[in-house]
Design a protein around this motif. Structure first.
Motif, PDB file in Angstrom:
ATOM      1  N   GLY A 120     -13.381 -41.158  -7.739  1.00  0.00           N
ATOM      2  CA  GLY A 120     -12.424 -42.129  -8.234  1.00  0.00           C
ATOM      3  C   GLY A 120     -11.850 -41.746  -9.586  1.00  0.00           C
ATOM      4  O   GLY A 120     -10.701 -42.034  -9.894  1.00  0.00           O
ATOM      5  N   TYR A 121     -12.650 -41.076 -10.415  1.00  0.00           N
ATOM      6  CA  TYR A 121     -12.120 -40.615 -11.703  1.00  0.00           C
ATOM      7  C   TYR A 121     -11.815 -39.126 -11.706  1.00  0.00           C
ATOM      8  O   TYR A 121     -10.955 -38.659 -12.441  1.00  0.00           O
ATOM      9  N   ALA A 122     -12.504 -38.347 -10.857  1.00  0.00           N
ATOM     10  CA  ALA A 122     -12.314 -36.893 -10.867  1.00  0.00           C
ATOM     11  C   ALA A 122     -10.989 -36.471 -10.230  1.00  0.00           C
ATOM     12  O   ALA A 122     -10.280 -35.616 -10.776  1.00  0.00           O
ATOM     13  N   LEU A 123     -10.648 -37.055  -9.096  1.00  0.00           N
ATOM     14  CA  LEU A 123      -9.435 -36.624  -8.391  1.00  0.00           C
ATOM     15  C   LEU A 123      -8.159 -36.876  -9.182  1.00  0.00           C
ATOM     16  O   LEU A 123      -7.298 -35.986  -9.259  1.00  0.00           O
ATOM     17  N   PRO A 124      -7.983 -38.048  -9.800  1.00  0.00           N
ATOM     18  CA  PRO A 124      -6.782 -38.217 -10.628  1.00  0.00           C
ATOM     19  C   PRO A 124      -6.736 -37.252 -11.812  1.00  0.00           C
ATOM     20  O   PRO A 124      -5.672 -36.751 -12.175  1.00  0.00           O
ATOM     21  N   ALA A 125      -7.902 -36.957 -12.393  1.00  0.00           N
ATOM     22  CA  ALA A 125      -7.939 -36.015 -13.522  1.00  0.00           C
ATOM     23  C   ALA A 125      -7.575 -34.606 -13.049  1.00  0.00           C
ATOM     24  O   ALA A 125      -6.809 -33.897 -13.722  1.00  0.00           O
ATOM     25  N   LEU A 126      -8.096 -34.194 -11.902  1.00  0.00           N
ATOM     26  CA  LEU A 126      -7.769 -32.873 -11.361  1.00  0.00           C
ATOM     27  C   LEU A 126      -6.293 -32.785 -10.996  1.00  0.00           C
ATOM     28  O   LEU A 126      -5.648 -31.763 -11.227  1.00  0.00           O
ATOM     29  N   ARG A 127      -5.740 -33.863 -10.454  1.00  0.00           N
ATOM     30  CA  ARG A 127      -4.311 -33.887 -10.106  1.00  0.00           C
ATOM     31  C   ARG A 127      -3.455 -33.720 -11.360  1.00  0.00           C
ATOM     32  O   ARG A 127      -2.514 -32.923 -11.382  1.00  0.00           O
ATOM     33  N   SER A 135      -0.569 -24.629 -11.756  1.00  0.00           N
ATOM     34  CA  SER A 135      -1.362 -23.580 -11.113  1.00  0.00           C
ATOM     35  C   SER A 135      -2.736 -24.147 -10.789  1.00  0.00           C
ATOM     36  O   SER A 135      -3.019 -25.314 -11.044  1.00  0.00           O
ATOM     37  N   ALA A 136      -3.591 -23.295 -10.247  1.00  0.00           N
ATOM     38  CA  ALA A 136      -4.971 -23.694  -9.946  1.00  0.00           C
ATOM     39  C   ALA A 136      -5.903 -23.376 -11.099  1.00  0.00           C
ATOM     40  O   ALA A 136      -7.117 -23.540 -10.977  1.00  0.00           O
ATOM     41  N   ASP A 137      -5.363 -22.929 -12.206  1.00  0.00           N
ATOM     42  CA  ASP A 137      -6.164 -22.616 -13.389  1.00  0.00           C
ATOM     43  C   ASP A 137      -6.393 -23.911 -14.174  1.00  0.00           C
ATOM     44  O   ASP A 137      -5.741 -24.170 -15.179  1.00  0.00           O
ATOM     45  N   ILE A 138      -7.320 -24.737 -13.667  1.00  0.00           N
ATOM     46  CA  ILE A 138      -7.572 -26.048 -14.259  1.00  0.00           C
ATOM     47  C   ILE A 138      -9.041 -26.168 -14.635  1.00  0.00           C
ATOM     48  O   ILE A 138      -9.893 -25.450 -14.123  1.00  0.00           O
ATOM     49  N   ASP A 139      -9.317 -27.104 -15.546  1.00  0.00           N
ATOM     50  CA  ASP A 139     -10.682 -27.337 -15.997  1.00  0.00           C
ATOM     51  C   ASP A 139     -11.464 -28.118 -14.952  1.00  0.00           C
ATOM     52  O   ASP A 139     -10.918 -28.913 -14.202  1.00  0.00           O
ATOM     53  N   VAL A 140     -12.782 -27.896 -14.964  1.00  0.00           N
ATOM     54  CA  VAL A 140     -13.697 -28.637 -14.107  1.00  0.00           C
ATOM     55  C   VAL A 140     -13.950 -29.994 -14.744  1.00  0.00           C
ATOM     56  O   VAL A 140     -14.097 -30.106 -15.954  1.00  0.00           O
ATOM     57  N   VAL A 141     -14.000 -31.038 -13.934  1.00  0.00           N
ATOM     58  CA  VAL A 141     -14.284 -32.379 -14.429  1.00  0.00           C
ATOM     59  C   VAL A 141     -15.796 -32.534 -14.547  1.00  0.00           C
ATOM     60  O   VAL A 141     -16.529 -32.273 -13.587  1.00  0.00           O
ATOM     61  N   SER A 142     -16.256 -32.941 -15.718  1.00  0.00           N
ATOM     62  CA  SER A 142     -17.679 -33.126 -15.952  1.00  0.00           C
ATOM     63  C   SER A 142     -18.227 -34.193 -15.021  1.00  0.00           C
ATOM     64  O   SER A 142     -17.658 -35.266 -14.875  1.00  0.00           O
ATOM     65  N   TYR A 151     -11.819 -28.220  -5.114  1.00  0.00           N
ATOM     66  CA  TYR A 151     -10.424 -28.615  -5.345  1.00  0.00           C
ATOM     67  C   TYR A 151      -9.618 -27.411  -5.825  1.00  0.00           C
ATOM     68  O   TYR A 151      -8.516 -27.145  -5.330  1.00  0.00           O
ATOM     69  N   ARG A 152     -10.166 -26.684  -6.800  1.00  0.00           N
ATOM     70  CA  ARG A 152      -9.461 -25.511  -7.325  1.00  0.00           C
ATOM     71  C   ARG A 152      -9.269 -24.450  -6.252  1.00  0.00           C
ATOM     72  O   ARG A 152      -8.199 -23.838  -6.152  1.00  0.00           O
ATOM     73  N   GLN A 153     -10.296 -24.210  -5.424  1.00  0.00           N
ATOM     74  CA  GLN A 153     -10.190 -23.190  -4.381  1.00  0.00           C
ATOM     75  C   GLN A 153      -9.161 -23.579  -3.319  1.00  0.00           C
ATOM     76  O   GLN A 153      -8.354 -22.746  -2.893  1.00  0.00           O
ATOM     77  N   SER A 154      -9.179 -24.846  -2.894  1.00  0.00           N
ATOM     78  CA  SER A 154      -8.202 -25.302  -1.900  1.00  0.00           C
ATOM     79  C   SER A 154      -6.797 -25.293  -2.494  1.00  0.00           C
ATOM     80  O   SER A 154      -5.834 -24.919  -1.807  1.00  0.00           O
ATOM     81  N   LEU A 155      -6.672 -25.689  -3.756  1.00  0.00           N
ATOM     82  CA  LEU A 155      -5.379 -25.663  -4.433  1.00  0.00           C
ATOM     83  C   LEU A 155      -4.843 -24.240  -4.489  1.00  0.00           C
ATOM     84  O   LEU A 155      -3.663 -23.998  -4.218  1.00  0.00           O
TER      85      LEU A 155
END
Length: 164
Positions: A120-127, A135-142, A151-155
């Motif tokens: 619920g909090y991770a997916l909006p942050a990843l989006r 790009s797919a060069d994004i930070d991991v959500v703690s 998410y990064r691999q599928s992206l």
């Protein structure tokens, strides 16, 4: 003799009060964790078979990437399904005029309340991260390391399929 060991009760009281005030200021300045929000607005429910639906008809075998091209130069590509420790993760991207305009988690762990809370909090942050980085060069959500990695691999697989 050390100055605090003397019988100066007022000095010790002032120092203890100052330390307490400093501690309270530090505690109150910490940013509280925001409560989870539902990520249902940007997701779809999986089909009975467990595979997520493909974009605008047509899919590839074994959960591979699928494409859809619109007449406006806008297209959606669904990335590969990535198996994580807590369940599959699959992402759909929309690209318009060479820019990443939308990222949607099509499939993600949601089997129990804890999964729902985390995502619920991770997916909006990843989006937000993906749209910002383009790009797919994004930070991991703690707290959502496995979901973030999937998410990064599928992206990345969706972006690769789109030619980006």
């Amino acid at each position: 003799m050390h100055p605090l060991r003397k019988n100066h009760a007022l000095r010790r009281t002032v120092l203890a009060g100052a330390a307490t005030v400093c501690g309270m200021v530090l505690l109150l300045s910490l940013k509280p964790h925001t409560g989870p929000t539902l990520a249902t607005a940007q997701t779809t429910s999986p089909s009975v078979s467990g595979k997520s639906p493909s974009v605008s008809g047509g899919s590839t075998p074994s959960g591979g990437a699928s494409r859809s091209t619109g007449s406006t130069g806008r297209r959606s590509v669904t990335g590969d399904t990535v198996q994580t420790r807590w369940g599959p993760v699959r992402v759909r991207v929309t690209i318009a005029d060479g820019r990443l305009t939308d990222v949607t988690a099509v499939d993600y762990p949601r089997d129990n309340p804890r999964d729902q809370e985390i995502n619920g909090y991770a997916l909006p942050a990843l989006r937000r991260e993906a749209l910002s980085a383009q790009s797919a060069d994004i930070d991991v959500v703690s707290g959502a390391t496995y979901t973030s990695t999937g998410y990064r691999q599928s992206l990345q697989s969706a972006l690769d399929s789109a030619g980006r």
